[in-house]
Scaffold this active site. Sequence first.
Site, PDB file in Angstrom:
ATOM      1  N   GLY A 185      -4.711  -5.248   7.009  1.00 53.75           N
ATOM      2  CA  GLY A 185      -5.752  -4.257   7.224  1.00 53.75           C
ATOM      3  C   GLY A 185      -6.737  -4.532   8.346  1.00 53.75           C
TER       4      GLY A 185
ATOM      5  N   GLY B  93     -10.437  -2.837   2.982  1.00 58.59           N
ATOM      6  CA  GLY B  93      -9.391  -2.846   4.004  1.00 58.59           C
ATOM      7  C   GLY B  93      -9.411  -1.582   4.839  1.00 58.59           C
ATOM      8  CG  ASP B  94      -5.748  -0.669   6.696  1.00 58.89           C
ATOM      9  OD1 ASP B  94      -5.708  -1.519   5.780  1.00 58.89           O
ATOM     10  OD2 ASP B  94      -4.763   0.015   7.016  1.00 58.89           O
TER      11      ASP B  94
ATOM     12  CB  THR C 219       1.294   0.084   4.610  1.00 53.15           C
ATOM     13  OG1 THR C 219       1.249  -1.089   3.787  1.00 53.15           O
ATOM     14  CG2 THR C 219       2.636   0.121   5.319  1.00 53.15           C
ATOM     15  N   GLY C 220      -0.157  -2.322   5.861  1.00 49.86           N
ATOM     16  CA  GLY C 220      -0.058  -3.573   6.612  1.00 49.86           C
ATOM     17  C   GLY C 220      -1.342  -4.378   6.539  1.00 49.86           C
TER      18      GLY C 220
ATOM     19  NE  ARG D  46      -9.442  -6.895   3.197  1.00 49.60           N
ATOM     20  CZ  ARG D  46      -8.362  -6.138   3.212  1.00 49.60           C
ATOM     21  NH1 ARG D  46      -8.080  -5.358   2.192  1.00 49.60           N
ATOM     22  NH2 ARG D  46      -7.541  -6.141   4.251  1.00 49.60           N
TER      23      ARG D  46
ATOM     24  CB  THR E  56      -0.874  -0.014   1.270  1.00 49.54           C
ATOM     25  OG1 THR E  56      -1.810  -1.072   1.138  1.00 49.54           O
ATOM     26  CG2 THR E  56      -1.609   1.296   1.476  1.00 49.54           C
TER      27      THR E  56
HETATM   28  N1  ASP Z   1      -3.610  -2.322   4.385  1.00 51.52           N
HETATM   29  C1  ASP Z   1      -3.962  -2.868   3.115  1.00 51.52           C
HETATM   30  C2  ASP Z   1      -5.234  -3.620   3.227  1.00 51.52           C
HETATM   31  O1  ASP Z   1      -5.409  -4.375   4.166  1.00 51.52           O
HETATM   32  C3  ASP Z   1      -2.942  -3.762   2.530  1.00 51.52           C
HETATM   33  C4  ASP Z   1      -1.556  -3.260   2.502  1.00 51.52           C
HETATM   34  O2  ASP Z   1      -1.166  -2.391   3.263  1.00 51.52           O
HETATM   35  O3  ASP Z   1      -0.800  -3.749   1.660  1.00 51.52           O
HETATM   36  O4  ASP Z   1      -6.055  -3.483   2.359  1.00 51.52           O
END
Ligand code: ASP
Length: 307
Positions: free
Chosen positions: A227, A203-204, A224-225, A201, A173
Amino acid sequence: MPDGVVEAHLLGVRNALGAGWRVLEAGGGALDAVEEAVVVMEDDETFDAGRGSFLNRDGRVQMDALIMDGATLRAGGVGCVERVRNPVRAARKILSESPHVYFVGEGAERFAAEHGVELCANEELVIAREVERLREYQRAEAEDPTSRAKNTREMGHPAPGSEMFAPTTSHDTVGAVALDREGNIAAATSTGGTLNKAPGRLGDSSLIGCGCYADNLSAAVSTTGWGEPIMKLVLAKWTADRVAAGNLPEWAALEAMNYLKQRLNGHGGIIMLNGQGQVGIAHNTPRMAWACKTAHKEESGVERGAA
Ligand code: ASP
Protein backbone atom coordinates in the site's frame (compact mmCIF):
# COMPACT_ATOMS: atom_id res chain seq x y z
CA MET A 1 -0.38 -16.82 -3.93
CA PRO A 2 0.89 -20.29 -3.12
CA ASP A 3 -0.34 -23.19 -5.31
CA GLY A 4 -2.53 -24.58 -2.55
CA VAL A 5 -4.84 -21.58 -2.44
CA VAL A 6 -5.25 -20.90 -6.16
CA GLU A 7 -8.54 -22.79 -6.46
CA ALA A 8 -10.06 -21.02 -3.45
CA HIS A 9 -9.12 -17.65 -4.91
CA LEU A 10 -10.58 -18.51 -8.30
CA LEU A 11 -13.78 -19.76 -6.73
CA GLY A 12 -13.97 -16.61 -4.61
CA VAL A 13 -13.60 -14.18 -7.49
CA ARG A 14 -16.03 -16.18 -9.64
CA ASN A 15 -18.62 -16.08 -6.85
CA ALA A 16 -18.12 -12.33 -6.53
CA LEU A 17 -18.47 -11.94 -10.29
CA GLY A 18 -21.75 -13.86 -10.16
CA ALA A 19 -23.12 -11.61 -7.42
CA GLY A 20 -22.19 -8.45 -9.28
CA TRP A 21 -23.51 -9.79 -12.57
CA ARG A 22 -26.88 -10.69 -11.05
CA VAL A 23 -27.31 -7.05 -10.03
CA LEU A 24 -26.48 -5.81 -13.53
CA GLU A 25 -28.60 -8.43 -15.23
CA ALA A 26 -31.61 -7.36 -13.16
CA GLY A 27 -31.09 -3.81 -14.40
CA GLY A 28 -29.26 -2.62 -11.28
CA GLY A 29 -26.55 0.03 -11.21
CA ALA A 30 -22.77 -0.37 -11.30
CA LEU A 31 -22.54 0.92 -7.73
CA ASP A 32 -24.80 -1.83 -6.39
CA ALA A 33 -22.93 -4.40 -8.46
CA VAL A 34 -19.49 -3.57 -7.06
CA GLU A 35 -20.88 -3.46 -3.52
CA GLU A 36 -22.44 -6.91 -3.83
CA ALA A 37 -19.33 -8.37 -5.45
CA VAL A 38 -17.11 -7.04 -2.68
CA VAL A 39 -19.46 -8.27 0.07
CA VAL A 40 -19.08 -11.81 -1.29
CA MET A 41 -15.30 -11.56 -1.03
CA GLU A 42 -15.41 -9.93 2.42
CA ASP A 43 -17.49 -12.90 3.58
CA ASP A 44 -15.04 -15.35 2.01
CA GLU A 45 -12.21 -16.17 4.42
CA THR A 46 -9.87 -16.77 1.51
CA PHE A 47 -9.27 -13.06 1.14
CA ASP A 48 -7.72 -10.29 3.20
CA ALA A 49 -11.00 -8.46 3.71
CA GLY A 50 -13.73 -8.84 6.31
CA ARG A 51 -13.53 -12.09 8.29
CA GLY A 52 -10.21 -13.82 7.67
CA SER A 53 -8.25 -10.59 7.18
CA PHE A 54 -4.57 -10.36 8.05
CA LEU A 55 -4.04 -9.37 11.67
CA ASN A 56 -2.33 -6.24 12.86
CA ARG A 57 0.56 -6.24 15.34
CA ASP A 58 -1.89 -6.51 18.23
CA GLY A 59 -3.64 -9.52 16.76
CA ARG A 60 -6.74 -7.57 15.75
CA VAL A 61 -8.52 -7.22 12.43
CA GLN A 62 -8.51 -3.59 11.30
CA MET A 63 -10.14 -2.89 7.94
CA ASP A 64 -10.39 -0.17 5.29
CA ALA A 65 -12.80 0.14 2.34
CA LEU A 66 -13.86 2.61 -0.32
CA ILE A 67 -16.67 2.71 -2.88
CA MET A 68 -16.97 5.33 -5.62
CA ASP A 69 -19.62 6.26 -8.17
CA GLY A 70 -18.25 7.30 -11.55
CA ALA A 71 -21.44 9.10 -12.55
CA THR A 72 -21.47 11.61 -9.69
CA LEU A 73 -18.00 11.21 -8.12
CA ARG A 74 -19.73 10.52 -4.83
CA ALA A 75 -17.55 8.33 -2.62
CA GLY A 76 -17.70 6.66 0.77
CA GLY A 77 -14.74 5.37 2.72
CA VAL A 78 -14.01 3.80 6.09
CA GLY A 79 -10.62 3.39 7.72
CA CYS A 80 -9.40 1.31 10.67
CA VAL A 81 -12.76 -0.22 11.49
CA GLU A 82 -12.67 -3.22 13.79
CA ARG A 83 -16.29 -4.17 14.34
CA VAL A 84 -17.91 -3.93 10.91
CA ARG A 85 -18.52 -7.31 9.30
CA ASN A 86 -18.78 -5.80 5.81
CA PRO A 87 -16.81 -2.54 5.60
CA VAL A 88 -17.98 -1.92 2.03
CA ARG A 89 -21.58 -1.74 3.28
CA ALA A 90 -20.57 0.98 5.72
CA ALA A 91 -18.71 2.79 2.94
CA ARG A 92 -21.81 2.60 0.75
CA LYS A 93 -23.94 4.13 3.50
CA ILE A 94 -21.47 6.99 3.78
CA LEU A 95 -21.64 7.52 0.03
CA SER A 96 -25.43 7.47 -0.01
CA GLU A 97 -26.44 8.96 3.31
CA SER A 98 -23.73 11.30 4.53
CA PRO A 99 -22.51 14.71 3.44
CA HIS A 100 -19.04 13.44 4.35
CA VAL A 101 -16.80 11.14 2.38
CA TYR A 102 -14.60 9.38 4.91
CA PHE A 103 -15.00 8.06 8.45
CA VAL A 104 -12.42 6.30 10.62
CA GLY A 105 -12.33 4.13 13.70
CA GLU A 106 -15.06 4.41 16.28
CA GLY A 107 -16.87 7.21 14.47
CA ALA A 108 -17.12 5.02 11.38
CA GLU A 109 -18.51 2.17 13.44
CA ARG A 110 -21.03 4.45 15.10
CA PHE A 111 -22.12 5.81 11.71
CA ALA A 112 -22.46 2.27 10.37
CA ALA A 113 -24.56 1.09 13.29
CA GLU A 114 -26.80 4.16 13.11
CA HIS A 115 -27.42 3.40 9.45
CA GLY A 116 -28.32 -0.25 9.87
CA VAL A 117 -24.96 -1.87 9.13
CA GLU A 118 -24.31 -4.90 11.29
CA LEU A 119 -21.52 -4.65 13.87
CA CYS A 120 -19.77 -7.61 15.43
CA ALA A 121 -17.04 -8.36 17.93
CA ASN A 122 -13.52 -8.14 16.50
CA GLU A 123 -12.92 -11.73 17.61
CA GLU A 124 -15.59 -12.88 15.15
CA LEU A 125 -13.43 -11.62 12.29
CA VAL A 126 -10.28 -13.39 13.51
CA ILE A 127 -9.64 -16.90 12.19
CA ALA A 128 -7.12 -19.53 13.32
CA ARG A 129 -5.17 -19.43 10.04
CA GLU A 130 -4.40 -15.76 10.57
CA VAL A 131 -3.49 -16.17 14.24
CA GLU A 132 -0.94 -18.73 13.11
CA ARG A 133 0.30 -16.55 10.24
CA LEU A 134 0.89 -13.62 12.60
CA ARG A 135 2.59 -15.84 15.16
CA GLU A 136 4.94 -17.17 12.48
CA TYR A 137 5.74 -13.68 11.23
CA GLN A 138 6.41 -12.32 14.69
CA ARG A 139 8.50 -15.35 15.60
CA ALA A 140 10.66 -14.88 12.49
CA GLU A 141 11.02 -11.19 13.22
CA ALA A 142 12.06 -11.86 16.82
CA GLU A 143 14.65 -14.39 15.67
CA ASP A 144 16.07 -12.00 13.09
CA PRO A 145 15.31 -8.39 14.04
CA THR A 146 17.06 -7.13 10.90
CA SER A 147 14.66 -9.00 8.63
CA ARG A 148 12.38 -6.05 8.09
CA ALA A 149 15.31 -3.80 7.20
CA LYS A 150 16.58 -6.47 4.86
CA ASN A 151 13.22 -6.73 3.18
CA THR A 152 12.95 -3.03 2.61
CA ARG A 153 16.48 -2.92 1.27
CA GLU A 154 15.71 -5.71 -1.17
CA MET A 155 12.88 -3.61 -2.47
CA GLY A 156 15.27 -0.76 -3.09
CA HIS A 157 13.75 1.54 -0.56
CA PRO A 158 16.17 4.25 0.48
CA ALA A 159 15.40 4.16 4.20
CA PRO A 160 15.73 0.63 5.56
CA GLY A 161 13.43 -0.10 8.44
CA SER A 162 11.28 2.96 7.93
CA GLU A 163 8.68 1.23 5.82
CA MET A 164 6.62 -1.90 5.84
CA PHE A 165 6.86 -4.51 4.26
CA ALA A 166 7.91 -8.05 3.39
CA PRO A 167 7.73 -8.61 -0.35
CA THR A 168 7.19 -12.31 0.24
CA THR A 169 3.89 -11.66 2.00
CA SER A 170 0.84 -12.09 -0.18
CA HIS A 171 -1.73 -9.39 -0.76
CA ASP A 172 -5.34 -10.39 -0.75
CA THR A 173 -7.21 -7.12 -0.85
CA VAL A 174 -10.44 -7.41 -2.86
CA GLY A 175 -11.89 -5.07 -5.45
CA ALA A 176 -14.51 -4.78 -8.17
CA VAL A 177 -15.27 -2.50 -11.10
CA ALA A 178 -18.48 -2.46 -13.13
CA LEU A 179 -20.29 -0.80 -16.03
CA ASP A 180 -24.10 -0.78 -16.07
CA ARG A 181 -26.66 -0.41 -18.86
CA GLU A 182 -26.96 3.32 -18.19
CA GLY A 183 -23.28 3.66 -19.08
CA ASN A 184 -22.19 4.41 -15.51
CA ILE A 185 -19.09 2.89 -13.96
CA ALA A 186 -18.17 2.29 -10.30
CA ALA A 187 -15.37 0.81 -8.22
CA ALA A 188 -14.97 -0.62 -4.72
CA THR A 189 -11.99 -1.91 -2.74
CA SER A 190 -11.88 -3.57 0.69
CA THR A 191 -8.97 -4.82 2.79
CA GLY A 192 -7.66 -5.94 6.13
CA GLY A 193 -4.39 -4.23 5.16
CA THR A 194 -0.96 -5.71 5.59
CA LEU A 195 0.12 -8.44 7.99
CA ASN A 196 1.50 -7.23 11.34
CA LYS A 197 0.74 -3.59 10.48
CA ALA A 198 0.91 -1.06 13.28
CA PRO A 199 -2.50 -0.30 14.80
CA GLY A 200 -3.93 2.79 13.12
CA ARG A 201 -1.91 2.28 9.93
CA LEU A 202 -4.06 3.11 6.94
CA GLY A 203 -3.21 1.66 3.54
CA ASP A 204 -3.95 2.74 0.00
CA SER A 205 -7.11 0.69 -0.45
CA SER A 206 -9.63 3.11 1.04
CA LEU A 207 -7.97 6.33 -0.09
CA ILE A 208 -9.60 8.01 -3.08
CA GLY A 209 -7.34 7.81 -6.09
CA CYS A 210 -4.90 5.39 -4.48
CA GLY A 211 -6.59 2.00 -4.02
CA CYS A 212 -9.84 2.95 -5.72
CA TYR A 213 -11.23 5.53 -8.13
CA ALA A 214 -14.17 5.93 -10.49
CA ASP A 215 -15.13 8.65 -12.94
CA ASN A 216 -17.33 8.09 -15.99
CA LEU A 217 -15.02 10.44 -17.88
CA SER A 218 -11.98 8.24 -17.34
CA ALA A 219 -12.17 4.83 -15.67
CA ALA A 220 -13.14 2.75 -12.66
CA VAL A 221 -10.04 1.36 -10.96
CA SER A 222 -9.23 -0.90 -8.01
CA THR A 223 -5.72 -1.80 -6.89
CA THR A 224 -4.09 -4.28 -4.55
CA GLY A 225 -0.54 -4.68 -3.32
CA TRP A 226 1.98 -3.06 -1.06
CA GLY A 227 0.00 0.00 0.00
CA GLU A 228 2.66 2.57 0.83
CA PRO A 229 4.13 2.88 -2.70
CA ILE A 230 0.65 2.78 -4.26
CA MET A 231 -0.39 5.65 -2.01
CA LYS A 232 2.64 7.76 -2.83
CA LEU A 233 1.94 7.41 -6.55
CA VAL A 234 -1.84 8.00 -6.18
CA LEU A 235 -1.92 5.07 -8.51
CA ALA A 236 -5.63 4.57 -9.24
CA LYS A 237 -6.07 8.21 -10.27
CA TRP A 238 -2.79 8.19 -12.16
CA THR A 239 -4.05 5.25 -14.19
CA ALA A 240 -7.54 6.70 -14.74
CA ASP A 241 -5.94 9.91 -16.02
CA ARG A 242 -4.06 7.95 -18.64
CA VAL A 243 -7.34 6.55 -19.90
CA ALA A 244 -8.81 10.07 -19.97
CA ALA A 245 -5.79 11.06 -22.06
CA GLY A 246 -6.73 8.45 -24.66
CA ASN A 247 -4.96 5.24 -23.61
CA LEU A 248 -6.75 1.92 -23.62
CA PRO A 249 -7.40 0.51 -20.12
CA GLU A 250 -5.49 -2.62 -21.04
CA TRP A 251 -2.42 -0.56 -21.78
CA ALA A 252 -2.88 1.86 -18.87
CA ALA A 253 -3.07 -1.06 -16.42
CA LEU A 254 0.24 -2.44 -17.67
CA GLU A 255 1.82 0.98 -17.54
CA ALA A 256 0.63 1.43 -13.95
CA MET A 257 2.33 -1.77 -12.88
CA ASN A 258 5.56 -0.75 -14.62
CA TYR A 259 5.41 2.68 -13.02
CA LEU A 260 4.86 1.14 -9.56
CA LYS A 261 7.81 -1.17 -10.04
CA GLN A 262 10.18 1.30 -11.63
CA ARG A 263 9.44 4.36 -9.52
CA LEU A 264 9.23 2.82 -6.04
CA ASN A 265 9.97 -0.86 -6.52
CA GLY A 266 6.39 -1.54 -5.45
CA HIS A 267 4.40 -4.64 -6.21
CA GLY A 268 0.71 -5.17 -6.74
CA GLY A 269 -2.15 -5.57 -9.15
CA ILE A 270 -4.89 -3.55 -10.80
CA ILE A 271 -8.30 -4.06 -12.38
CA MET A 272 -10.05 -1.33 -14.35
CA LEU A 273 -12.60 -0.54 -17.00
CA ASN A 274 -13.89 2.48 -18.85
CA GLY A 275 -17.37 3.60 -19.93
CA GLN A 276 -17.05 1.67 -23.18
CA GLY A 277 -16.53 -1.56 -21.27
CA GLN A 278 -12.86 -1.86 -22.19
CA VAL A 279 -11.03 -3.72 -19.46
CA GLY A 280 -7.51 -3.59 -18.05
CA ILE A 281 -6.11 -6.25 -15.72
CA ALA A 282 -2.44 -6.40 -14.75
CA HIS A 283 -0.11 -7.32 -11.90
CA ASN A 284 3.62 -7.33 -11.30
CA THR A 285 3.37 -10.11 -8.76
CA PRO A 286 3.56 -13.73 -9.94
CA ARG A 287 -0.21 -14.13 -9.58
CA MET A 288 -3.44 -12.24 -8.98
CA ALA A 289 -6.89 -13.83 -9.07
CA TRP A 290 -9.32 -12.05 -11.40
CA ALA A 291 -12.64 -12.71 -13.11
CA CYS A 292 -14.41 -10.77 -15.81
CA LYS A 293 -17.80 -11.07 -17.48
CA THR A 294 -19.47 -9.27 -20.35
CA ALA A 295 -22.69 -10.06 -22.21
CA HIS A 296 -20.58 -12.15 -24.57
CA LYS A 297 -18.04 -14.00 -22.48
CA GLU A 298 -16.79 -14.90 -19.04
CA GLU A 299 -13.13 -15.37 -18.11
CA SER A 300 -11.08 -15.82 -14.97
CA GLY A 301 -7.54 -16.70 -14.01
CA VAL A 302 -4.58 -16.07 -11.75
CA GLU A 303 -2.20 -14.68 -14.33
CA ARG A 304 -2.72 -11.89 -16.77
CA GLY A 305 -0.77 -8.98 -18.10
CA ALA A 306 2.13 -9.49 -15.72
CA ALA A 307 4.37 -6.50 -16.16
N1 ASP B 1 -3.06 -2.63 -0.39
C1 ASP B 1 -3.35 -3.16 0.90
C2 ASP B 1 -2.75 -2.31 1.95
O1 ASP B 1 -1.61 -1.90 1.81
C3 ASP B 1 -2.87 -4.55 1.10
C4 ASP B 1 -3.22 -5.53 0.05
O2 ASP B 1 -3.48 -5.19 -1.09
O3 ASP B 1 -3.24 -6.72 0.38
O4 ASP B 1 -3.40 -2.06 2.92
